[in-house]
Design a protein around this motif. Structure first.
Motif, PDB file in Angstrom:
ATOM      1  N   ARG A  79       1.024  -1.218  -0.001  1.00 46.53           N
ATOM      2  CA  ARG A  79       0.049  -0.087  -0.156  1.00 46.53           C
ATOM      3  C   ARG A  79       0.846   1.243  -0.020  1.00 46.53           C
ATOM      4  O   ARG A  79       1.880   1.250   0.517  1.00 46.53           O
ATOM      5  CB  ARG A  79      -0.975   0.022   1.222  1.00 46.53           C
ATOM      6  CG  ARG A  79      -1.812  -1.098   1.264  1.00 46.53           C
ATOM      7  CD  ARG A  79      -3.012  -1.076   2.434  1.00 46.53           C
ATOM      8  NE  ARG A  79      -2.338  -0.831   3.688  1.00 46.53           N
ATOM      9  CZ  ARG A  79      -2.517  -1.955   4.579  1.00 46.53           C
ATOM     10  NH1 ARG A  79      -3.439  -2.909   4.556  1.00 46.53           N
ATOM     11  NH2 ARG A  79      -2.013  -2.039   5.619  1.00 46.53           N
ATOM     12  N   GLU A  97      -4.215   4.445   4.345  1.00 45.27           N
ATOM     13  CA  GLU A  97      -3.311   3.735   3.303  1.00 45.27           C
ATOM     14  C   GLU A  97      -4.213   3.107   2.393  1.00 45.27           C
ATOM     15  O   GLU A  97      -5.341   2.966   2.491  1.00 45.27           O
ATOM     16  CB  GLU A  97      -2.471   2.617   3.817  1.00 45.27           C
ATOM     17  CG  GLU A  97      -1.481   3.036   4.906  1.00 45.27           C
ATOM     18  CD  GLU A  97      -0.758   1.899   5.444  1.00 45.27           C
ATOM     19  OE1 GLU A  97      -0.936   0.872   5.163  1.00 45.27           O
ATOM     20  OE2 GLU A  97      -0.148   2.181   6.475  1.00 45.27           O
ATOM     21  N   GLY A  99      -4.097   0.222  -1.391  1.00 45.93           N
ATOM     22  CA  GLY A  99      -3.156  -0.696  -2.234  1.00 45.93           C
ATOM     23  C   GLY A  99      -3.824  -2.119  -2.800  1.00 45.93           C
ATOM     24  O   GLY A  99      -5.011  -2.029  -2.700  1.00 45.93           O
TER      25      GLY A  99
END
Length: 169
Positions: A79, A97, A99
């Protein structure tokens, strides 16, 4: 599906880009963590402070594992995250975060073994308490999404909590 060579190349390029921003940053941001919940594991954040308009910008890697007599499962998450500190004293902060996650699972029942692999999305959020200029404490949650039909996870979300420390130098 495993992380392809092209995605690994993109990750390396993202790391190089992030650390090339170090000319505008004051310090290095490093944060190890322990992941707790149904899946136990570890994680690490590495990046720079005062970058991209945030107090820190970093790349995050995490590995969580679940093992039993029937299941062996691993989730690797990759991430990009940012940290923003609040208030006049700048001791309380938030990390966000986003990802992707890579799932690898194996199920053994009687003498039959099956395997599942999946690529999914991953998000995380943490509260940060900045104890000193160089040391912070953080607690957060990770959510990894995979379609239930592609994994042995009984739900679409694999959730874990994390406890970590932030180091600035």
């Amino acid at each position: 599906m495993r992380v392809s060579k092209m995605k690994k190349l993109h990750l390396v390029l993202a790391i190089a880009t992030l650390f090339s921003a170090n000319t505008f940053a004051n310090n290095i941001h490093l944060s190890p963590e322990v992941k707790i919940g149904p899946y136990g594991g570890f994680g690490i954040q590495a990046g720079v402070t005062d970058a991209l308009g945030f107090d820190a910008a970093y790349l995050s890697y995490g590995r969580t594992v679940y093992s039993s007599s029937t299941y062996d499962e691993t989730i690797d998450s990759y991430r990009f995250g940012v940290q923003h500190m609040f208030g006049a004293s700048q001791i309380h902060g938030l990390q966000l975060e986003v990802g992707f996650a890579d799932y690898d699972g194996k199920k053994t029942s009687k003498s039959e073994t099956t395997k599942e692999r999946a690529l999914g999305s991953s998000i995380g959020a943490s509260y940060v308490f900045q104890a000193t200029d160089q040391l912070g404490l953080r607690a957060g949650v990770d959510l990894n999404y995979f379609p239930m039909s592609d994994t042995y996870i009984p739900y679409d979300l694999a959730t874990n909590f994390n406890l970590g420390m932030t180091f600035t130098f």
